[in-house]
Write a protein that holds these residues in place. Sequence first.
Motif, short mmCIF file in Angstrom:
data_model
loop_
_atom_site.label_atom_id
_atom_site.label_comp_id
_atom_site.label_asym_id
_atom_site.label_seq_id
_atom_site.Cartn_x
_atom_site.Cartn_y
_atom_site.Cartn_z
N LEU A 139 -9.41 15.86 -1.83
CA LEU A 139 -9.67 15.10 -0.62
C LEU A 139 -10.58 13.92 -0.92
CD1 LEU A 139 -9.62 14.57 2.42
CD2 LEU A 139 -11.43 16.29 2.69
N ALA A 140 -11.59 14.14 -1.74
CA ALA A 140 -12.52 13.06 -2.08
C ALA A 140 -11.79 11.91 -2.76
CB ALA A 140 -13.64 13.60 -2.97
N GLN A 141 -10.86 12.23 -3.65
CA GLN A 141 -10.11 11.17 -4.32
C GLN A 141 -9.20 10.43 -3.35
OE1 GLN A 141 -8.42 13.85 -7.29
NE2 GLN A 141 -9.52 12.78 -8.93
N THR A 142 -8.60 11.16 -2.42
CA THR A 142 -7.73 10.51 -1.43
C THR A 142 -8.55 9.61 -0.52
OG1 THR A 142 -6.21 12.39 -1.48
CG2 THR A 142 -6.05 10.91 0.41
N GLU A 143 -9.71 10.10 -0.08
CA GLU A 143 -10.58 9.26 0.75
C GLU A 143 -11.01 8.02 -0.02
OE1 GLU A 143 -13.73 11.87 1.91
OE2 GLU A 143 -12.78 12.34 3.83
N ALA A 144 -11.31 8.18 -1.31
CA ALA A 144 -11.73 7.04 -2.12
C ALA A 144 -10.61 6.01 -2.25
CB ALA A 144 -12.17 7.52 -3.51
N PHE A 145 -9.36 6.48 -2.36
CA PHE A 145 -8.22 5.57 -2.43
C PHE A 145 -8.21 4.65 -1.21
CE2 PHE A 145 -3.94 4.42 -1.15
CZ PHE A 145 -3.36 3.97 -2.32
N TRP A 146 -8.35 5.26 -0.01
CA TRP A 146 -8.28 4.45 1.21
C TRP A 146 -9.55 3.65 1.43
CZ3 TRP A 146 -3.73 3.50 2.71
CH2 TRP A 146 -2.72 4.46 2.55
N VAL A 166 0.83 -1.20 0.00
CA VAL A 166 0.00 0.00 0.00
C VAL A 166 0.87 1.26 0.00
CG1 VAL A 166 -0.31 0.42 2.48
CG2 VAL A 166 -2.18 0.89 0.91
N LYS A 167 2.05 1.20 0.59
CA LYS A 167 2.98 2.34 0.52
C LYS A 167 3.34 2.62 -0.93
CE LYS A 167 7.74 3.72 1.60
NZ LYS A 167 8.26 3.70 0.23
N SER A 168 3.67 1.56 -1.66
CA SER A 168 4.05 1.73 -3.06
C SER A 168 2.90 2.28 -3.89
CB SER A 168 4.53 0.38 -3.63
OG SER A 168 4.85 0.50 -4.99
N SER A 169 1.70 1.75 -3.67
CA SER A 169 0.56 2.20 -4.48
C SER A 169 0.16 3.62 -4.12
CB SER A 169 -0.62 1.25 -4.30
OG SER A 169 -1.06 1.21 -2.96
N PHE A 170 0.30 4.02 -2.84
CA PHE A 170 -0.04 5.38 -2.46
C PHE A 170 0.97 6.38 -3.02
CE2 PHE A 170 -0.54 8.78 0.94
CZ PHE A 170 -1.77 9.21 0.46
N GLU A 171 2.25 6.00 -3.04
CA GLU A 171 3.25 6.86 -3.67
C GLU A 171 2.94 7.07 -5.15
OE1 GLU A 171 7.55 6.48 -1.62
OE2 GLU A 171 6.76 4.59 -2.39
N SER A 172 2.59 5.99 -5.83
CA SER A 172 2.25 6.11 -7.25
C SER A 172 1.01 6.97 -7.45
CB SER A 172 2.03 4.71 -7.85
OG SER A 172 3.20 3.94 -7.79
N PHE A 173 0.03 6.79 -6.57
CA PHE A 173 -1.19 7.58 -6.63
C PHE A 173 -0.89 9.07 -6.52
CE2 PHE A 173 -4.57 9.58 -3.97
CZ PHE A 173 -5.61 9.55 -4.89
N LEU A 174 -0.01 9.44 -5.58
CA LEU A 174 0.32 10.85 -5.40
C LEU A 174 1.18 11.38 -6.55
CD1 LEU A 174 1.10 10.99 -1.57
CD2 LEU A 174 -0.97 11.75 -2.75
N ASN A 175 2.09 10.53 -7.06
CA ASN A 175 2.96 10.97 -8.14
C ASN A 175 2.21 11.18 -9.45
OD1 ASN A 175 5.28 10.97 -6.58
ND2 ASN A 175 5.78 8.84 -7.05
N ASN A 176 1.17 10.41 -9.66
CA ASN A 176 0.45 10.46 -10.93
C ASN A 176 -0.81 11.33 -10.86
OD1 ASN A 176 2.29 8.66 -12.09
ND2 ASN A 176 1.14 6.89 -11.33
N THR A 177 -1.15 11.80 -9.67
CA THR A 177 -2.39 12.55 -9.49
C THR A 177 -2.13 13.72 -8.55
OG1 THR A 177 -3.54 10.41 -9.54
CG2 THR A 177 -4.84 12.33 -8.88
#
Length: 397
Positions: A86-93, A71-82
């Motif tokens: 707040l709604a998108q971050t909440e949706a990620f989790w 999940v660390k790796s996927s969250f880093e990629s999420f932030l790097n590519n997007t």
Amino acid sequence: MEDIARDSTIENVNDLFDLFTSDYGAGGEAWKAYLIREITLFTELDFGLYVEAKHNQNLISIDVRDSLIGVKSSFESFLNNTQPTLAQTEAFWQNKINALSTFTGCDAEKEVLLSYYESAIGFARYLYAGFTQNSFSGSTIEFRSCNFSQALLCGTLALVTGVVSGVILYDITGYAQAGVILQGVQILQGTPARVVASAVVGVIAAVNMYNWCCSWFGEEPPCRNPTGVGHRVLSCGQYELTVYGAGNGVVSYIWNNDNTIPATATTQLPFLTVSVPNPGQPSIIRVTAVCADQQEFSSDELERTLSSNESGAIGWAIAPPVEANVGQTVQVAVSAGIAFPQTLSWSASFGGGVSSTGTHTANVTFWASGSVTITATLTNTCTGQPVSVSRTIIVKP
């Protein structure tokens, strides 16, 4: 969060710890000292090695370890590519939470991951409010020169110190006591600690992270004056002091104390094991941080009364029922600061049996009708002094 921001007395992380631990007595001090130690270890190891260390200590399973690394790796990629809202971050989790329905691990493993994901949502709400809505007045959290994505990543990763260690969730806090207030709402006695921890750990991580977060991105905060000290009881009459707030680049700590043995010492890490020649009297802690460039920064006088003789406090978090039936089994739990030297024991009068199921919890089984009294006792192993809470149940045939 707004209550905290408006509180002008919160000037450093020690004040924030005290706000959330004041109702827990000795347990709160133990929680504070332990979490400070965990944060220090986390900054030395970084996320991956810290999680690996907790797996090696048998605190988390290999499945939880792999899930957290993933999940660390996927969250880093999420932030790097997007540049997420707040709604998108909440949706990620929330997607991570939903995926737990297919996680093959046991319930306790799911609980650890759920706690981390919920904490991440709570921290994101706090951070977005402070950065994008400017809704806070009064004191604010300092993030130095980190940009928003870096701050979000660092703070979210820092949550693992509270969740993986398990201290906040189970070992010390157990269940919320009456009087804990978050966002102006009193958290009722018996609230699972995971709910309280999701808010508390996020805020503490936010305050703490400016000590080290930007250094991951080549923007190291300067070495500076230590701001506070915590302690934990190692054995009867022996304590570990933990100093914090000195920033990065500290090569040694020079201690010059009153009412501790040793009174003076130099350590490479912010920990010092001491005894107290005059028990019951305050110890005055003075620490000088020596920086890599040989500059020295000294703390104010930091006062701590170090004692392993304090009586504990105990109450019901989940009380036994007023009535029960023969053959019925119920779960009970206590609110107590269970850290050395405090130990918890259970007993039942004739007609009932009680077995511990966790640090704060037990199962009670009734096997005969009549009046059955269940007792939980917290004993200071250094003094032998007990404090107890009891409940009598009417057991029907």
